[in-house]
Design an enzyme around this catalytic site. Sequence first.
Site, PDB file in Angstrom:
ATOM      1  N   GLU A   1       0.943  -0.752  -0.266  1.00 37.35           N
ATOM      2  CA  GLU A   1       0.114  -0.137  -0.055  1.00 37.35           C
ATOM      3  C   GLU A   1       0.739   1.233   0.399  1.00 37.35           C
ATOM      4  OE1 GLU A   1      -2.450   0.810   3.146  1.00 37.35           O
ATOM      5  OE2 GLU A   1      -3.557   2.524   2.704  1.00 37.35           O
TER       6      GLU A   1
ATOM      7  N   ASP B   1      -0.708  -5.137   3.195  1.00 36.46           N
ATOM      8  CA  ASP B   1      -1.259  -3.349   3.970  1.00 36.46           C
ATOM      9  C   ASP B   1      -0.941  -4.075   5.295  1.00 36.46           C
ATOM     10  OD1 ASP B   1      -4.728  -2.083   4.561  1.00 36.46           O
ATOM     11  OD2 ASP B   1      -2.750  -1.063   4.938  1.00 36.46           O
TER      12      ASP B   1
ATOM     13  N   ILE C   1      -0.551  -2.235   8.015  1.00 34.61           N
ATOM     14  CA  ILE C   1      -1.700  -1.213   9.051  1.00 34.61           C
ATOM     15  C   ILE C   1      -2.964  -1.188   8.076  1.00 34.61           C
ATOM     16  CG2 ILE C   1      -2.583   0.487  10.719  1.00 34.61           C
ATOM     17  CD1 ILE C   1       0.279   0.814  11.140  1.00 34.61           C
ATOM     18  N   ASP C   2      -4.125  -1.991   8.019  1.00 37.34           N
ATOM     19  CA  ASP C   2      -5.800  -1.925   7.646  1.00 37.34           C
ATOM     20  C   ASP C   2      -6.040  -1.696   9.264  1.00 37.34           C
ATOM     21  OD1 ASP C   2      -6.989  -2.064   5.838  1.00 37.34           O
ATOM     22  OD2 ASP C   2      -8.332  -4.017   6.513  1.00 37.34           O
TER      23      ASP C   2
ATOM     24  N   THR D   1      -5.678   2.129   9.898  1.00 41.74           N
ATOM     25  CA  THR D   1      -5.121   2.932   9.413  1.00 41.74           C
ATOM     26  C   THR D   1      -5.122   4.184  10.463  1.00 41.74           C
ATOM     27  OG1 THR D   1      -3.254   3.051   7.849  1.00 41.74           O
ATOM     28  CG2 THR D   1      -3.529   5.141   9.189  1.00 41.74           C
TER      29      THR D   1
ATOM     30  N   ASP E   1      -6.290  -4.407   0.076  1.00 39.47           N
ATOM     31  CA  ASP E   1      -7.045  -4.308   1.595  1.00 39.47           C
ATOM     32  C   ASP E   1      -8.217  -5.911   1.318  1.00 39.47           C
ATOM     33  OD1 ASP E   1      -7.752  -1.366   0.415  1.00 39.47           O
ATOM     34  OD2 ASP E   1      -7.281  -1.996   2.998  1.00 39.47           O
TER      35      ASP E   1
HETATM   36  O1  LIG Z   1      -5.861   2.633   4.557  1.00 42.42           O
HETATM   37  P1  LIG Z   1      -6.284   1.661   5.513  1.00 42.42           P
HETATM   38  O2  LIG Z   1      -6.391   1.509   6.904  1.00 42.42           O
HETATM   39  O3  LIG Z   1      -5.106   0.265   5.146  1.00 42.42           O
HETATM   40  O4  LIG Z   1      -7.608   0.576   4.923  1.00 42.42           O
HETATM   41  C1  LIG Z   1      -8.963   1.059   5.380  1.00 42.42           C
HETATM   42  C2  LIG Z   1      -9.823  -0.231   4.672  1.00 42.42           C
HETATM   43  O5  LIG Z   1      -9.300  -1.403   5.469  1.00 42.42           O
HETATM   44  C3  LIG Z   1     -10.963   0.063   4.465  1.00 42.42           C
HETATM   45  O6  LIG Z   1     -12.002  -1.268   4.130  1.00 42.42           O
HETATM   46  C4  LIG Z   1     -11.304   1.592   4.382  1.00 42.42           C
HETATM   47  O7  LIG Z   1     -12.901   1.159   4.564  1.00 42.42           O
HETATM   48  C5  LIG Z   1     -10.979   2.148   4.688  1.00 42.42           C
HETATM   49  O8  LIG Z   1     -10.578   4.150   3.824  1.00 42.42           O
HETATM   50  C6  LIG Z   1      -9.148   2.006   4.562  1.00 42.42           C
HETATM   51  O9  LIG Z   1      -8.872   2.086   2.889  1.00 42.42           O
HETATM   52 MG   LIG Z   2      -3.390   0.747   5.250  1.00 33.38          MG
END
Ligand SMILES: O=P([O-])([O-])O[C@@H]1[C@@H](O)[C@H](O)[C@@H](O)[C@H](O)[C@@H]1O
Ligand SMILES: [Mg+2]
Length: 315
Positions: free
Chosen positions: A70, A90, A92-93, A95, A220
């Site tokens: 990412e 990813d 940190i999914d 964030t 993601d």
């Molecule tokens: O940015 P990140 O925390 O890696 O990923 C997040 C996704 O897991 C989430 O589903 C989405 O709604 C957020 O907008 C963001 O994209």
């Molecule tokens: Mg992320």
Amino acid sequence: MADLWQSAMDHAVAIARKAGETIREALLNDRKVTTKSSSVDLVTQTDQKVEKMIIQSVKERFPAHRFIGEESVAAGEASNLTTAPTWIIDPIDGTTNFVHAFPFVAVSIGFAVNSQVEFGVVYSCLEDKMYTARRGKGAFCNGEPLQVSDQTDVKQSIIATEFGSSRDPEVVENIFSSLRKILCIPVHGVRGAGTAAVNMCLVASGSVEAYYEIGIHVWDVAAGSLIVTEAGGVLMDVEGKNAKPWLPNTRPVGRNRDATGSNPVSQATKQIVKISKTTLIVFFFPRIAKGVDTTETVHEISVTLPRKTENHPEF
Ligand SMILES: O=P([O-])([O-])O[C@@H]1[C@@H](O)[C@H](O)[C@@H](O)[C@H](O)[C@@H]1O
Ligand SMILES: [Mg+2]
């Protein structure tokens, strides 16, 4: 026959756990925030540090492997999936959850060969839940097997979704219009963990009956997609066809217009959450980074109740 990719998967689990430790330490003292595509699309030094750590550790062991990360893509690297062994990361999914110390923060590592996901690892590091799946060998959480819910009535279900990071009034209106239709099926509830990967693991765990989201990226969903299918779930696109969201040619629903200016997406989104008699559907409409119009236009969606369809005779 020896499993070619087992050592790679073992490495993914080990490095995801190590990344989780880094994230937990940073949660206490380093959550400096910057933004990407909008004022609410957050990124931190920890996202970047963790991604670099994962990629560096893999390069040392598997120098020929490729990466889609990412934060590397955000820094301008291409997001091209080839047939080469590719780590889809990813770091940190969730964030925004990390910045707010909201307890769902995941490290998501998918691994694809010949454009097919071979294993997925999602480490929900504040819960200390390690979700794993190896293609053809089941899905697990901390070693316990996962199975999607056996609920077949959408009116007895909980649906997960997210609101994404666009605050464009038209997009927001469409998101809420869709949400209203789902809520008024009615369903028992709508939830969102704040991370696509954890939402997909909740489908795999049977805690929610389906998850949909429009406008997310391949990093993601790559790991979670295998965890869902190995737990008995189904990945579908808006036309009710099996989706392979990690493939570059996956039609991004996020497109608001095709070349002719028509609106094929709104035609296609004639259906949404369908709970089949045997499995569950994770609808998500990944936005393919780079080179594709990823305007997050969420189209009105209608609701269909579970029934056999020509696309899914087994339902
Ligand atoms: O940015 P990140 O925390 O890696 O990923 C997040 C996704 O897991 C989430 O589903 C989405 O709604 C957020 O907008 C963001 O994209
Ligand atoms: Mg992320």
